[in-house]
Design a protein around this motif. Sequence first.
Motif, short mmCIF file in Angstrom:
data_model
loop_
_atom_site.label_atom_id
_atom_site.label_comp_id
_atom_site.label_asym_id
_atom_site.label_seq_id
_atom_site.Cartn_x
_atom_site.Cartn_y
_atom_site.Cartn_z
N THR A 155 0.83 -1.20 0.00
CA THR A 155 0.00 0.00 0.00
C THR A 155 0.87 1.25 0.00
N ALA A 156 1.93 1.23 0.79
CA ALA A 156 2.85 2.37 0.82
C ALA A 156 3.55 2.54 -0.53
N LEU A 157 3.96 1.45 -1.15
CA LEU A 157 4.63 1.53 -2.45
C LEU A 157 3.69 2.07 -3.51
N GLY A 158 2.42 1.65 -3.47
CA GLY A 158 1.45 2.17 -4.43
C GLY A 158 1.20 3.65 -4.22
N THR A 159 1.19 4.09 -2.97
CA THR A 159 1.02 5.52 -2.69
C THR A 159 2.20 6.31 -3.24
N LEU A 160 3.40 5.78 -3.08
CA LEU A 160 4.58 6.43 -3.65
C LEU A 160 4.43 6.56 -5.17
N ALA A 161 3.92 5.52 -5.81
CA ALA A 161 3.72 5.56 -7.26
C ALA A 161 2.74 6.67 -7.65
N ALA A 162 1.65 6.80 -6.89
CA ALA A 162 0.68 7.87 -7.16
C ALA A 162 1.30 9.24 -6.96
N LEU A 163 2.12 9.38 -5.92
CA LEU A 163 2.79 10.65 -5.67
C LEU A 163 3.75 11.01 -6.80
N ARG A 164 4.41 10.02 -7.38
CA ARG A 164 5.29 10.29 -8.52
C ARG A 164 4.50 10.87 -9.70
N ALA A 165 3.33 10.29 -9.96
CA ALA A 165 2.52 10.78 -11.08
C ALA A 165 2.07 12.22 -10.84
N ARG A 174 9.02 13.21 -11.93
CA ARG A 174 8.48 12.22 -11.00
C ARG A 174 9.31 12.11 -9.73
N ALA A 175 10.50 12.72 -9.74
CA ALA A 175 11.35 12.69 -8.55
C ALA A 175 10.71 13.51 -7.44
N LEU A 176 10.80 13.03 -6.23
CA LEU A 176 10.19 13.72 -5.09
C LEU A 176 11.23 14.45 -4.24
N THR A 177 12.44 14.53 -4.72
CA THR A 177 13.50 15.23 -4.00
C THR A 177 13.12 16.69 -3.79
N GLY A 178 13.10 17.11 -2.54
CA GLY A 178 12.79 18.49 -2.22
C GLY A 178 11.32 18.86 -2.22
N VAL A 179 10.45 17.94 -2.65
CA VAL A 179 9.01 18.21 -2.63
C VAL A 179 8.54 18.22 -1.17
N ARG A 180 7.79 19.24 -0.80
CA ARG A 180 7.31 19.35 0.58
C ARG A 180 6.03 18.52 0.75
N LEU A 181 6.10 17.57 1.67
CA LEU A 181 4.99 16.66 1.90
C LEU A 181 4.61 16.69 3.37
N SER A 182 3.32 16.83 3.64
CA SER A 182 2.81 16.76 5.00
C SER A 182 2.05 15.45 5.15
N LEU A 183 2.62 14.53 5.93
CA LEU A 183 2.09 13.18 6.09
C LEU A 183 1.34 13.09 7.42
N VAL A 184 0.04 12.86 7.34
CA VAL A 184 -0.81 12.81 8.53
C VAL A 184 -1.13 11.36 8.85
N GLY A 185 -0.48 10.81 9.87
CA GLY A 185 -0.73 9.43 10.28
C GLY A 185 0.49 8.56 10.08
#
Length: 360
Positions: A155-165, A174-185
């Motif tokens: 599930t976490a890997l699939g979420t990472l895939a969605a975030l790349r898109a 698609r790189a997430l380097t430096g992208v600001r993400l607020s993870l709740v939970g």
Amino acid sequence: MIWGFDGMPALDHEQVLIRTGPRSRLPVIVAVHSSTLGQAVGGCRLWRYADWQDGLADALRLSAGMTAKCAVAGLANGGGKTVVAVPPGAELDAATRRAVLDDVADAIASLDGAYATGPDVGTTPEDMAVIGERTPHVFCRPAQHGGSGDSSPATALGTLAALRAVSRRLYGTRALTGVRLSLVGLGSVGMRLARLLADEGADLLVSDIDPAKRAAGEELGATWASPEHALTADTDILVPAALGGILTGDVVPRLRCSAVVGPANNQLATADVAGLLHRRGIVWVPDYVVSAGGVINALTLELHHETPDVARQRVEAIEHTVADLFGTAEQRQVTLAQAATELARLRLGTPPAALRPASA
């Protein structure tokens, strides 16, 4: 509509079983939403509710969401859900927990294969092994019991895939380097996702209702915040990974993000929140698209007997699913949620709904 409603929906499920567990004396609810594409599947949720009817409403919502999840993911399965409604403040000792699992197993067995269950909030792969002693209609048992184990990593890997898109769509990469993400939970999925995002070099803000998880988050180099602050923090992408209902009519005006992409189920408190997000220019990828990795992995391994490499490829293909939804939404001038709904309807063979322009 088979998903997305305000409050208790009109019943469009194939069958709903409600019984008092003869051993546990707790309400056991099994909702089978659809078997159009194949056997209904969905997790077993063991959770506290102020009223057992709140558990029923959860089962109806979540089972409909599973139908959508399986359809959009291209799986030959329908949606279902098990909910055991535990009274507030009740603590389950080992004997009572075993009684609950036996009651669940008997309820599932009575459906003659119409539905199979797996882990969800409050249950584990080990619990699935207990259920599996009384019915074969269970998945995600531990590997030593012949199952695919914990679905959280997939599930976490699939979420990472969605975030790349989404990153590619918003920022051209698609790189997430430096992208600001607020993870709740920071539960089983959220913590694994946090580790993946840290490895990607994302700029992480993390939160959880349990302050004991602060140290684990900070060990990843993430900034800790309260859930209230994390929800409305100035960030690129908000990632809901806790329980549902987090996006309300009161919260959306206070969001400071470009997109909401997370694995938590039922993120919208009410259906009209999707329109509020769109009018604010915030991309929302439906949770049933983002969180499909766990069920894709389990069914690929356990029902189709494919290799772990094939299962991983199918989970990572969520990136392409989201990218295709972006293309459809742009072409049709509708929201991502509308595009996903129409794709699910197409695969389910239900009459297509007229899509309103995204500006509506």
